[in-house]
Enzyme design. Structure first.
Site, PDB file in Angstrom:
ATOM      1  N   ARG A  82      -2.091  -7.633   2.603  1.00 51.72           N
ATOM      2  CA  ARG A  82      -1.286  -6.584   3.230  1.00 51.72           C
ATOM      3  C   ARG A  82      -0.484  -7.166   4.401  1.00 51.72           C
ATOM      4  NH1 ARG A  82      -4.472  -1.286   4.927  1.00 51.72           N
ATOM      5  NH2 ARG A  82      -5.181  -2.651   6.600  1.00 51.72           N
ATOM      6  N   LYS A 184       1.795  -2.373   8.290  1.00 54.55           N
ATOM      7  CA  LYS A 184       0.959  -2.237   9.489  1.00 54.55           C
ATOM      8  C   LYS A 184       1.641  -3.004  10.620  1.00 54.55           C
ATOM      9  CE  LYS A 184      -3.959  -1.741  10.296  1.00 54.55           C
ATOM     10  NZ  LYS A 184      -4.061  -0.278  10.159  1.00 54.55           N
ATOM     11  N   GLU A 220       0.242  11.179   6.517  1.00 55.37           N
ATOM     12  CA  GLU A 220      -1.046  10.712   7.021  1.00 55.37           C
ATOM     13  C   GLU A 220      -1.123  10.985   8.514  1.00 55.37           C
ATOM     14  OE1 GLU A 220      -1.728   6.448   7.187  1.00 55.37           O
ATOM     15  OE2 GLU A 220       0.391   6.027   6.961  1.00 55.37           O
TER      16      GLU A 220
HETATM   17  C1  LIG Z   1      -4.698   0.693   9.396  1.00 55.12           C
HETATM   18  C2  LIG Z   1      -4.145   2.019   9.020  1.00 55.12           C
HETATM   19  C3  LIG Z   1      -4.818   2.865   8.109  1.00 55.12           C
HETATM   20  C4  LIG Z   1      -6.182   2.557   7.539  1.00 55.12           C
HETATM   21  O1  LIG Z   1      -6.184   1.429   6.730  1.00 55.12           O
HETATM   22  P1  LIG Z   1      -7.566   0.714   6.348  1.00 55.12           P
HETATM   23  O2  LIG Z   1      -7.130  -0.485   5.583  1.00 55.12           O
HETATM   24  O3  LIG Z   1      -8.346   1.659   5.521  1.00 55.12           O
HETATM   25  O4  LIG Z   1      -8.249   0.399   7.628  1.00 55.12           O
HETATM   26  C5  LIG Z   1      -4.200   4.049   7.762  1.00 55.12           C
HETATM   27  N1  LIG Z   1      -3.008   4.426   8.283  1.00 55.12           N
HETATM   28  C6  LIG Z   1      -2.343   3.633   9.167  1.00 55.12           C
HETATM   29  C7  LIG Z   1      -1.040   4.099   9.694  1.00 55.12           C
HETATM   30  C8  LIG Z   1      -2.893   2.419   9.563  1.00 55.12           C
HETATM   31  O5  LIG Z   1      -2.230   1.654  10.438  1.00 55.12           O
END
Ligand SMILES: *Cc1c(COP(=O)(O)O)cnc(C)c1O
Length: 343
Positions: A82, A184, A220
């Site tokens: 990722r 991210k 989200e």
């Molecule tokens: C990190 C993150 C998540 C959760 O991702 P995981 O891989 O399950 O820890 C969800 N939404 C956002 C915006 C994030 O930055």
């Protein structure tokens, strides 16, 4: 190194510098050899790309002790992949997956005394990140970058018990339809801070963002994906190009389909459907699943109280939570390759 003496039971989620971290530099078009350092500080040129145009991406994962004394991480290869995707989207040289995996293992090994004991329910939270160090004043990608990975011990997310939270529909948008919501990057968090503080001032725990184009679909929260369960037990997860592909969510979908024989729908979810669901929750590395008891849409004067209530996590999410936690703790056998032991 002396065994550290922390009050593991009362640890929260705060930065605490520990012994060693990993650093590697990208210069002259290539990655140099990375290694450990005890220096927690970064010295940057005043004009570095991160300070001017915000070129930064990051990851988050945990290392923890299992009951039988092993030290493990959960699907670190997925974090590595990722971060490659995230880096490409903002014109940064991706950290090679092998280097990422090496950094995880080296930092965990070098800080083994900082990993909370199994009984505490805590973990060593690992933060890999990549940022532009080289100077840029004209708008363009930097020529030089640094990859770092540090750890910080964190406590049991649910040390005061599992308590459903209340979320509000955000008045602001998180990510444009063809923007950067699916990577991210720190920039997605900078703009979420104002709505986050507002939500808290108004008495809510989190913001639920809707799709910016039509404000009719659920996206989200600022840092977690959203899960729903229908009254007949189907797991429903919102699908959109601007949602971050959570590793927790993808793992829960696999568990639901392949291990629990559940029906799963990964599809666009209208906000107008939310009142029909039996359970709701947030998912991410920090909590695995955090139940949502109430969703408030202040603009339309609407309050959705999930049938699972404000006292506990609903039965379907509980089952999913226990299965994933069990796999992470090596108490339940999960899909091949999900557990990475650090020896
Ligand atoms: C990190 C993150 C998540 C959760 O991702 P995981 O891989 O399950 O820890 C969800 N939404 C956002 C915006 C994030 O930055």
């Amino acid at each position: 190194m002396s065994k550290v003496n922390l009050d593991w039971e009362s640890l929260g989620f705060a930065y605490q510098p520990i012994s060693q971290r990993y650093v590697a530099n990208f210069k002259d078009g290539k990655w140099g050899k990375g290694g450990l350092t005890d220096n927690a500080n970064v010295v940057l040129n005043e004009c570095s790309g991160i300070l001017q145009y915000c070129q930064q991406v990051f990851e988050g994962l945990k290392a923890y002790k299992t009951k039988d004394g092993r030290t493990v991480t959960f699907r670190p290869d997925q974090n590595a992949k990722r971060m490659v995707d995230s880096a490409k989207r903002i014109e940064m040289p991706p950290v090679p997956e092998e280097m990422f995996m090496e950094a995880v293992d080296e930092v965990v090994r070098a800080n083994k005394d900082w990993i909370p004991p199994f009984e505490s329910g805590g973990a060593l939270y690992l933060r890999p990140y990549l940022f532009a160090t080289g100077p840029v004043i004209g708008v363009k990608p930097s020529d030089e970058y640094q990859f770092r990975l540090f750890g910080t011990p964190v406590g049991n997310y649910f040390k005061n018990g599992v308590k459903p939270i209340t979320v509000c529909v955000a008045d602001f948008d998180r990510a444009a339809p063809r923007g950067t919501g699916n990577i991210k990057a720190g920039l997605n968090y900078a703009m979420s801070l104002y709505p986050y503080i507002l939500a808290h001032q108004n008495g809510f725990d989190e913001n639920m963002y809707l799709d910016p184009a039509s404000r009719t679909y659920v996206e989200e929260t600022g840092g977690a994906n959203i899960l729903f369960v229908t009254k007949d037990g189907t797991l429903v997860t919102p699908k959109s190009n601007s949602i971050l592909p959570s590793i927790t969510r993808r793992s829960l979908i696999t568990i639901a389909e392949d291990m629990l024989g559940m029906k799963v729908e990964h599809r666009p979810v209208k906000f107008s459907e939310v009142g029909d669901f039996a359970e709701a929750g947030l998912c991410g590395t920090a909590a695995v699943i955090c139940p949502v008891g109430k969703i408030v849409d202040r603009a339309n004067n609407k309050e959705i109280c999930l049938p699972s209530g404000m006292d506990e996590m609903g039965p379907v999410l509980t089952k999913l939570y226990k299965t994933l936690r069990g796999i992470q703790m090596c108490e339940i056998e999960g899909p091949k390759g999900w557990i990475h032991e650090v020896k």
